[in-house]
Design a protein around this motif. Structure first.
Motif, PDB file in Angstrom:
ATOM      1  N   GLU A   1     -34.318-109.235   1.809  1.00 34.56           N
ATOM      2  CA  GLU A   1     -34.198-110.337   2.783  1.00 34.56           C
ATOM      3  C   GLU A   1     -35.436-111.223   2.752  1.00 34.56           C
ATOM      4  O   GLU A   1     -35.349-112.443   2.915  1.00 34.56           O
ATOM      5  N   GLY A   2     -36.605-110.600   2.546  1.00 34.31           N
ATOM      6  CA  GLY A   2     -37.835-111.368   2.443  1.00 34.31           C
ATOM      7  C   GLY A   2     -37.867-112.242   1.204  1.00 34.31           C
ATOM      8  O   GLY A   2     -38.304-113.401   1.254  1.00 34.31           O
ATOM      9  N   GLU A   3     -37.407-111.678   0.075  1.00 31.45           N
ATOM     10  CA  GLU A   3     -37.343-112.463  -1.167  1.00 31.45           C
ATOM     11  C   GLU A   3     -36.434-113.670  -0.981  1.00 31.45           C
ATOM     12  O   GLU A   3     -36.757-114.779  -1.426  1.00 31.45           O
ATOM     13  N   HIS A   4     -35.285-113.464  -0.331  1.00 33.55           N
ATOM     14  CA  HIS A   4     -34.356-114.577  -0.122  1.00 33.55           C
ATOM     15  C   HIS A   4     -34.979-115.651   0.763  1.00 33.55           C
ATOM     16  O   HIS A   4     -34.850-116.854   0.477  1.00 33.55           O
ATOM     17  N   ALA A   5     -35.658-115.234   1.815  1.00 34.77           N
ATOM     18  CA  ALA A   5     -36.282-116.197   2.727  1.00 34.77           C
ATOM     19  C   ALA A   5     -37.363-116.986   2.005  1.00 34.77           C
ATOM     20  O   ALA A   5     -37.461-118.222   2.156  1.00 34.77           O
ATOM     21  N   LEU A   6     -38.177-116.288   1.201  1.00 37.45           N
ATOM     22  CA  LEU A   6     -39.236-116.973   0.461  1.00 37.45           C
ATOM     23  C   LEU A   6     -38.638-117.898  -0.590  1.00 37.45           C
ATOM     24  O   LEU A   6     -39.124-119.027  -0.790  1.00 37.45           O
ATOM     25  N   GLY A   7     -37.587-117.433  -1.260  1.00 38.20           N
ATOM     26  CA  GLY A   7     -36.938-118.261  -2.269  1.00 38.20           C
ATOM     27  C   GLY A   7     -36.398-119.555  -1.689  1.00 38.20           C
ATOM     28  O   GLY A   7     -36.539-120.632  -2.285  1.00 38.20           O
ATOM     29  N   GLN A   8     -35.783-119.475  -0.524  1.00 40.24           N
ATOM     30  CA  GLN A   8     -35.277-120.689   0.133  1.00 40.24           C
ATOM     31  C   GLN A   8     -36.420-121.608   0.534  1.00 40.24           C
ATOM     32  O   GLN A   8     -36.301-122.835   0.464  1.00 40.24           O
ATOM     33  N   ASP A   9     -37.539-120.998   0.926  1.00 37.75           N
ATOM     34  CA  ASP A   9     -38.702-121.779   1.342  1.00 37.75           C
ATOM     35  C   ASP A   9     -39.336-122.508   0.152  1.00 37.75           C
ATOM     36  O   ASP A   9     -39.697-123.686   0.255  1.00 37.75           O
ATOM     37  N   VAL A  10     -39.439-121.800  -0.992  1.00 37.16           N
ATOM     38  CA  VAL A  10     -40.066-122.404  -2.180  1.00 37.16           C
ATOM     39  C   VAL A  10     -39.094-123.350  -2.874  1.00 37.16           C
ATOM     40  O   VAL A  10     -39.461-124.453  -3.293  1.00 37.16           O
ATOM     41  N   GLY A  11     -37.849-122.908  -3.053  1.00 33.47           N
ATOM     42  CA  GLY A  11     -36.807-123.797  -3.558  1.00 33.47           C
ATOM     43  C   GLY A  11     -36.778-124.009  -5.056  1.00 33.47           C
ATOM     44  O   GLY A  11     -36.049-124.875  -5.540  1.00 33.47           O
ATOM     45  N   GLU A  12     -37.558-123.245  -5.814  1.00 29.83           N
ATOM     46  CA  GLU A  12     -37.569-123.364  -7.274  1.00 29.83           C
ATOM     47  C   GLU A  12     -38.123-122.070  -7.855  1.00 29.83           C
ATOM     48  O   GLU A  12     -38.533-121.174  -7.127  1.00 29.83           O
ATOM     49  N   HIS A  13     -38.118-121.950  -9.200  1.00 29.38           N
ATOM     50  CA  HIS A  13     -38.757-120.797  -9.821  1.00 29.38           C
ATOM     51  C   HIS A  13     -40.232-120.754  -9.412  1.00 29.38           C
ATOM     52  O   HIS A  13     -40.891-121.802  -9.325  1.00 29.38           O
ATOM     53  N   TYR A  14     -40.762-119.540  -9.213  1.00 35.16           N
ATOM     54  CA  TYR A  14     -42.165-119.413  -8.832  1.00 35.16           C
ATOM     55  C   TYR A  14     -42.676-118.027  -9.194  1.00 35.16           C
ATOM     56  O   TYR A  14     -41.894-117.102  -9.456  1.00 35.16           O
ATOM     57  N   PHE A  15     -43.986-117.895  -9.247  1.00 37.89           N
ATOM     58  CA  PHE A  15     -44.635-116.620  -9.519  1.00 37.89           C
ATOM     59  C   PHE A  15     -45.250-116.061  -8.237  1.00 37.89           C
ATOM     60  O   PHE A  15     -45.700-116.815  -7.373  1.00 37.89           O
ATOM     61  N   ILE A  16     -45.269-114.738  -8.145  1.00 37.75           N
ATOM     62  CA  ILE A  16     -46.084-114.040  -7.151  1.00 37.75           C
ATOM     63  C   ILE A  16     -47.139-113.249  -7.924  1.00 37.75           C
ATOM     64  O   ILE A  16     -46.801-112.425  -8.777  1.00 37.75           O
ATOM     65  N   THR A  17     -48.396-113.507  -7.634  1.00 38.93           N
ATOM     66  CA  THR A  17     -49.508-112.918  -8.385  1.00 38.93           C
ATOM     67  C   THR A  17     -50.376-112.047  -7.472  1.00 38.93           C
ATOM     68  O   THR A  17     -50.186-112.007  -6.254  1.00 38.93           O
ATOM     69  N   ASP A  18     -51.327-111.367  -8.094  1.00 37.70           N
ATOM     70  CA  ASP A  18     -52.357-110.609  -7.354  1.00 37.70           C
ATOM     71  C   ASP A  18     -51.752-109.594  -6.394  1.00 37.70           C
ATOM     72  O   ASP A  18     -52.098-109.534  -5.207  1.00 37.70           O
ATOM     73  N   TRP A  19     -50.851-108.781  -6.908  1.00 29.92           N
ATOM     74  CA  TRP A  19     -50.233-107.729  -6.110  1.00 29.92           C
ATOM     75  C   TRP A  19     -51.239-106.624  -5.816  1.00 29.92           C
ATOM     76  O   TRP A  19     -52.173-106.402  -6.590  1.00 29.92           O
ATOM     77  N   PRO A  20     -51.056-105.891  -4.724  1.00 30.35           N
ATOM     78  CA  PRO A  20     -51.914-104.739  -4.474  1.00 30.35           C
ATOM     79  C   PRO A  20     -51.799-103.729  -5.619  1.00 30.35           C
ATOM     80  O   PRO A  20     -50.699-103.438  -6.104  1.00 30.35           O
ATOM     81  N   SER A  21     -52.920-103.203  -6.060  1.00 25.67           N
ATOM     82  CA  SER A  21     -52.937-102.264  -7.185  1.00 25.67           C
ATOM     83  C   SER A  21     -52.034-101.068  -6.936  1.00 25.67           C
ATOM     84  O   SER A  21     -51.391-100.559  -7.854  1.00 25.67           O
ATOM     85  N   GLU A  22     -51.978-100.621  -5.679  1.00 27.43           N
ATOM     86  CA  GLU A  22     -51.271 -99.370  -5.363  1.00 27.43           C
ATOM     87  C   GLU A  22     -49.770 -99.466  -5.556  1.00 27.43           C
ATOM     88  O   GLU A  22     -49.091 -98.436  -5.652  1.00 27.43           O
ATOM     89  N   ILE A  23     -49.195-100.673  -5.605  1.00 29.96           N
ATOM     90  CA  ILE A  23     -47.744-100.771  -5.746  1.00 29.96           C
ATOM     91  C   ILE A  23     -47.308-101.309  -7.105  1.00 29.96           C
ATOM     92  O   ILE A  23     -46.144-101.658  -7.293  1.00 29.96           O
ATOM     93  N   LYS A  24     -48.231-101.362  -8.055  1.00 27.79           N
ATOM     94  CA  LYS A  24     -47.881-101.754  -9.420  1.00 27.79           C
ATOM     95  C   LYS A  24     -48.048-100.559 -10.356  1.00 27.79           C
ATOM     96  O   LYS A  24     -48.813 -99.640 -10.075  1.00 27.79           O
TER      97      LYS A  24
END
Length: 434
Positions: free
Chosen positions: A309-332
């Motif tokens: 649901e968060g991805e969908h909300a962010l996608g609608q907000d950005v409205g185009e292809h985009y990157f998410i960078t600098d993730w917390p080390s513990e979840i990669k």
């Protein structure tokens, strides 16, 4: 078939042999029309009952829909025909008779549910819309290969049967391999990393991956096609540059070379090639923007993975292809390198379509001791991955790369409702045949 002419190539004045499927029969009394379909399109075959041999007319009119016919005759100009020409036949041969009761309607006049279509995929792909998806898919893969080669990447093929899982966990399909336990590979990740330490340096692969995930959603598969890239002497920002270029190249090729297919899908007016650079949001910026939308019942905090649901909300907000960078080390994953100046931040990135994640990537940990520590932190036994880790003792350069889900790329590009529409013969929890 020697001397066969495709329907799209038939010109007035030609004497042709055409072969294809009987799409439709229109009997108007003294005159009748057969609509014959092949991979290039459709053509009208005219039967004048009073002026033609009775046996020829009877053969044409008795043929059941979707039977395979061979028609010889002369091509005449006919403005009222669907393609502006028609064939006046001198002979009609039924090569393969079809049963009169079909599991679905290849003309598309009667809709079929997706399970029915997948159960009868061969018939389904006689529909113009379904066929168009796979013509576009083929063009995407061609364009992707061409884009990789423009970046001087070498195409490789890595094993799909492995002794250990790429990322461990419960998402492995075990198989019996000459009396020993083996697994279907989740990703070419470890092998493509080994290749950047070889003389190849920069590689790509397009091939199947297998995930035994317990899911049944419109965007998940248990066998998928992964488009992978890895390059020595690259950091995560350079890997993102290539990722963006490859995705744009796929869109550009479809826009340029698939006009007929886009029209069949009703997308010819709205299909757009991504324009400009893809925005690059940090993980922290992403969770702040998701929280600001108010789409979630609870606010996200640092370290949370992003819910659908968060991805969908962010996608609608950005409205185009985009990157998410600098993730917390513990979840990669363990093989993702941390930033040199902040070990809590990884160089991992995801590339997103507004609808869903398409790509996961990052710079890799190339230092042996740090790599082993990463295994241990994630509860994996480094000795089980000795074939991989030992090569990091022999001079492994810094490197970065990513994996892109081919079906997700097609699904989002063509605005398909279900990812199974982008797979010829899907494999999911319910489907192992056909």
């Amino acid at each position: 078939m020697n001397g066969r002419t495709y329907t799209a190539d038939a010109e007035p004045g030609d004497t042709v042999t055409i072969a294809g499927w009987l799409h439709e029969t229109r009997d108007l009394g003294g005159i009748a029309f057969l609509i014959l379909r092949d991979t290039s399109g459709k053509i009208q075959v005219k039967l004048e009952k009073d002026e033609m041999d009775d046996a020829l007319v009877e053969t044409g009119l008795d043929a059941s829909r979707e039977s395979v016919l061979k028609v010889e005759g002369d091509v005449k100009e006919e403005p009222r025909a669907p393609t502006g020409v028609e064939v006046v036949p001198t002979s009609i041969e039924v090569i393969a008779e079809a049963e009169t009761q079909l599991p679905l309607d290849p003309s598309g006049k009667v809709d079929a549910e997706l399970p029915t279509r997948l159960n009868n995929r061969t018939l389904d792909l006689r529909r113009e819309e379904a066929k168009a998806v796979f013509e576009i898919r083929a063009e995407v893969l061609r364009a992707v290969r061409e884009a990789f080669r423009s970046f001087a990447a070498t195409e490789i093929n890595t094993p799909k049967i492995v002794a250990t899982g790429t990322e461990g966990g419960t998402e492995l399909f075990p198989i019996s391999y000459f009396g020993e336990e083996a697994f279907m590979n989740q990703s070419p990740q470890l092998f493509k990393q080994l290749m950047v330490g070889s003389g190849l340096e920069r590689v790509f692969e397009i091939g199947p991956i297998f995930r035994a995930e317990e899911h049944n959603t419109p965007r998940h598969l248990n066998e998928a096609t992964s488009i992978d890239f890895e390059s020595a002497f690259f950091d995560h920002t350079e890997a993102m540059d290539v990722c963006e270029a490859v995705v744009k190249a796929a869109y550009e090729a479809v826009a340029e070379n698939c006009e007929r297919e886009l029209e069949a899908l009703g997308l010819d007016e709205e299909f757009a090639v991504p324009d400009g650079e893809f925005p690059r949001l940090t993980y922290e910026e992403a969770i702040q923007r998701i929280n600001a939308t108010g789409a979630l019942d609870e606010q996200l905090v640092w370290g949370d993975d992003l819910p659908t649901e968060g991805e969908h909300a962010l996608g609608q907000d950005v409205g185009e292809h985009y990157f998410i960078t600098d993730w917390p080390s513990e979840i990669k994953p363990f093989y993702i390198k941390d930033h040199d100046d902040d070990e809590t931040l990884s160089t991992g990135f995801d590339m997103m379509h507004p609808r869903m994640e398409l790509v996961s990537g990052g710079q890799r940990e190339h230092r042996y001791e740090e790599l082993i520590a990463g295994f241990e932190q994630q509860g994996l036994d480094p000795e089980a991955f000795d074939y991989y880790t030992k090569m990091f003792k022999y001079g492994m350069p810094p490197h970065a790369g990513w994996g892109l889900g081919a079906e997700r790329l097609i699904m989002t590009m063509l605005d398909l409702d279900n990812i199974r529409e982008a797979v010829l013969f899907p494999r999911d929890r319910q489907r192992l045949s056909p």
